[in-house]
Enzyme design. Structure first.
Site, mmCIF file in Angstrom:
data_model
loop_
_atom_site.group_PDB
_atom_site.id
_atom_site.type_symbol
_atom_site.label_atom_id
_atom_site.label_comp_id
_atom_site.label_asym_id
_atom_site.label_seq_id
_atom_site.Cartn_x
_atom_site.Cartn_y
_atom_site.Cartn_z
ATOM 1 N N GLY A 74 0.817 -1.214 0.000
ATOM 2 C CA GLY A 74 0.000 0.000 0.000
ATOM 3 C C GLY A 74 0.851 1.265 0.000
ATOM 4 O O GLY A 74 0.525 2.245 -0.676
ATOM 5 N N THR A 75 1.938 1.244 0.744
ATOM 6 C CA THR A 75 2.788 2.440 0.834
ATOM 7 C C THR A 75 3.358 2.792 -0.538
ATOM 8 O O THR A 75 3.316 3.951 -0.960
ATOM 9 C CB THR A 75 3.936 2.194 1.842
ATOM 10 O OG1 THR A 75 3.340 1.872 3.109
ATOM 11 C CG2 THR A 75 4.842 3.388 1.978
ATOM 12 N N ASN A 154 -8.149 3.982 8.336
ATOM 13 C CA ASN A 154 -7.564 2.835 9.029
ATOM 14 C C ASN A 154 -7.715 2.898 10.541
ATOM 15 O O ASN A 154 -7.705 1.875 11.206
ATOM 16 C CB ASN A 154 -6.077 2.705 8.669
ATOM 17 C CG ASN A 154 -5.346 4.015 8.734
ATOM 18 O OD1 ASN A 154 -5.671 4.952 8.009
ATOM 19 N ND2 ASN A 154 -4.361 4.114 9.616
ATOM 20 N N SER A 202 -3.606 -3.371 -0.798
ATOM 21 C CA SER A 202 -2.493 -4.104 -0.201
ATOM 22 C C SER A 202 -2.929 -5.519 0.155
ATOM 23 O O SER A 202 -4.064 -5.729 0.596
ATOM 24 C CB SER A 202 -2.033 -3.346 1.049
ATOM 25 O OG SER A 202 -1.022 -4.047 1.707
ATOM 26 N N HIS A 204 -1.638 -7.726 2.524
ATOM 27 C CA HIS A 204 -1.588 -8.313 3.871
ATOM 28 C C HIS A 204 -2.765 -7.937 4.765
ATOM 29 O O HIS A 204 -2.896 -8.451 5.865
ATOM 30 C CB HIS A 204 -0.245 -8.003 4.547
ATOM 31 C CG HIS A 204 -0.044 -6.591 4.997
ATOM 32 N ND1 HIS A 204 -0.104 -6.222 6.316
ATOM 33 C CD2 HIS A 204 0.238 -5.457 4.310
ATOM 34 C CE1 HIS A 204 0.145 -4.929 6.428
ATOM 35 N NE2 HIS A 204 0.357 -4.438 5.224
ATOM 36 N N CYS A 328 1.535 1.838 12.186
ATOM 37 C CA CYS A 328 2.793 2.549 12.005
ATOM 38 C C CYS A 328 3.098 3.454 13.188
ATOM 39 O O CYS A 328 4.240 3.763 13.442
ATOM 40 C CB CYS A 328 2.728 3.414 10.754
ATOM 41 S SG CYS A 328 2.116 2.514 9.366
HETATM 42 N N1 PLP Z 1 -2.911 2.988 3.563
HETATM 43 C C1 PLP Z 1 -3.697 2.602 4.570
HETATM 44 C C2 PLP Z 1 -5.056 3.211 4.736
HETATM 45 C C3 PLP Z 1 -3.255 1.633 5.476
HETATM 46 O O1 PLP Z 1 -4.031 1.263 6.476
HETATM 47 C C4 PLP Z 1 -1.963 1.082 5.289
HETATM 48 C C5 PLP Z 1 -1.422 0.098 6.249
HETATM 49 O O2 PLP Z 1 -1.673 0.168 7.432
HETATM 50 C C6 PLP Z 1 -1.193 1.510 4.196
HETATM 51 C C7 PLP Z 1 -1.700 2.466 3.351
HETATM 52 C C8 PLP Z 1 0.157 0.954 3.921
HETATM 53 O O3 PLP Z 1 0.065 -0.349 3.388
HETATM 54 P P1 PLP Z 1 1.317 -1.350 3.425
HETATM 55 O O4 PLP Z 1 1.432 -1.809 4.859
HETATM 56 O O5 PLP Z 1 0.936 -2.454 2.500
HETATM 57 O O6 PLP Z 1 2.499 -0.592 2.973
#
Ligand code: PLP
Length: 393
Positions: A74-75, A154, A202, A204, A328
């Site tokens: 996702g990042t 999230n 994403s 996971h 995070c």
């Molecule tokens: N965007 C949102 C809304 C998320 O909740 C997360 C992960 O917690 C991410 C992006 C980042 O995803 P990834 O952990 O696959 O990098």
């Protein structure tokens, strides 16, 4: 010795990998190890597996296969969407619109772009964490090249009026990105109905492996790649594909999308039971996020006079894994930017507890939380010093 109770209620951070997913992935580490770019049978086998996963994921969001770009998660998808559009459309303007409650993968990318001269407008949210589409429309200028508003948050689970914002973006000829990492396979997604040009997901979060994700890029959207190398992923993301990860992501999406309708009803029922019980049995508690318009698997409480971290640790000692904010920031004791956007009082933002449910969550596990939580909160309140004018319970 009795096995220690372990209840996992932190699905927004990550989900256990489904057994069927692991089984599907395994051959791609051994017999089927080929590079999808190779022209021999090993390569063709790997290429077919990647194409198969691409088709599954495209179908779930009503996209075409060549609009799905596999990434490392996702990042990376958020970075590719935002920086990719910003760099490719610099000639059109330098203004971007986002919200105050985006994930750090979006917010910190915006901060980087600001250092490079881009101008970013951060739209506020109401007390439930919702963006008003009118605020987005009013923020558009002749220089606006991108709007990035997440589908579901999230931390608090609030769902945004994505289709409405999409319509506004389309009407004003502005590229629209949504981060759908938390909603993918939890809520129906249709890229056409949403009017989105880019959408991040994403693996996971849905029972797939970590380190793999995807970005939907609508055909014709101008985007500059962040990695340079081979012609992989339709020239949008160079590098040999993470074949086993992509296979796992595809399998997880296949299972989770098939189960979605039934699972969202089951999880929403458990969610609502937990909310109702906690609000009625514990004094000084409120629900963070929208009362109805929220992810079926998300609960977020604010407890007055309680440190979220103390709550988390005590619950963990009783076998329950939850969270205070996003994964995070769980090692960061500063109050959540999402909760501060709903209510600027930092004292209130401190006592939050996020409980997120998923495919392995059982009714008895929610019953256990309902049983132990009042005692845990009471105990912490007893040992927490009361601050005059701040602690109101
Ligand atoms: N965007 C949102 C809304 C998320 O909740 C997360 C992960 O917690 C991410 C992006 C980042 O995803 P990834 O952990 O696959 O990098």
């Amino acid at each position: 010795m009795q096995k220690k109770k372990r209840i996992y209620l932190d699905y927004a951070a990550t989900a256990p990998v489904r057994k069927e997913v692991v089984k599907e992935m395994l051959p791609y580490f051994s017999d089927k190890f080929g590079n999808p770019s190779s022209l021999h049978s090993f390569g063709l086998e790997a290429k077919a597996a990647v194409s198969n996963a691409r088709k599954t994921i495209a179908d779930v969001i009503n996209a075409e296969e060549d609009e799905i770009i596999f990434t490392s998660g996702g990042t990376e998808s958020d970075n590719l969407a935002i920086k990719g559009v910003a760099y490719a459309n610099k000639d059109k303007g330098n203004h971007i619109i986002t919200s105050k409650i985006e994930h750090h993968a979006v917010l910190n990318t915006m901060k980087e772009l600001e250092k490079e001269g881009f101008k970013v407008t951060y739209i506020p949210v109401d007390k439930y964490g919702q963006v008003n589409p009118k605020d987005v429309e009013n923020a558009i200028t002749d220089d606006t090249i991108l709007i990035s508003i997440m589908h579901a948050n999230n931390e608090i689970g609030t769902i945004q009026p994505i289709s409405q914002i999409g319509k506004i973006a389309k009407k004003n000829d502005v590229i629209f990105h949504t981060d759908a990492v938390q909603s993918f396979c939890h809520l129906p997604i249709d890229v056409d109905k949403f009017n989105v040009d880019l959408l991040s997901i994403s693996s996971h979060k849905i029972g797939g492996p970590k380190g793999v994700g995807a970005l939907y890029v609508r055909k014709g959207t101008r985007i500059k790649p962040l990695f340079h190398g081979g012609p992989h992923e339709f020239n949008k993301r160079a590098g040999t594909e993470n074949v086993s990860g992509i296979v796992g992501f595809g399998k997880a999406a296949e299972i989770a999308s098939k189960e979605m309708k039934k699972e969202s009803v089951r999880l929403a029922r458990l969610r609502d039971r937990l909310i109702k019980s906690v609000l009625s049995s514990i004094p000084g508690v409120r629900l963070n996020g929208h009362p109805k318009n929220r992810l079926p698997n998300n609960v977020n409480f604010g407890f007055i006079g309680v440190e979220g971290e103390a709550l988390l640790l005590m619950l963990d000692s009783l076998g329950v894994a939850a969270s205070t904010g996003s994964a995070c920031s769980s090692h960061d004791l500063s109050p959540s930017h999402v909760l501060l956007a709903l209510d600027p009082d930092p004292v209130k933002a401190h006592g939050s507890l996020r409980i997120t449910l998923g495919h392995e969550t059982k009714e008895e596990e929610i019953d256990y939380v309902i049983k132990i939580l009042p005692g845990v909160v009471e105990k912490i309140r007893k040992i927490t010093p009361r601050i005059e004018g701040v602690t109101t319970i």
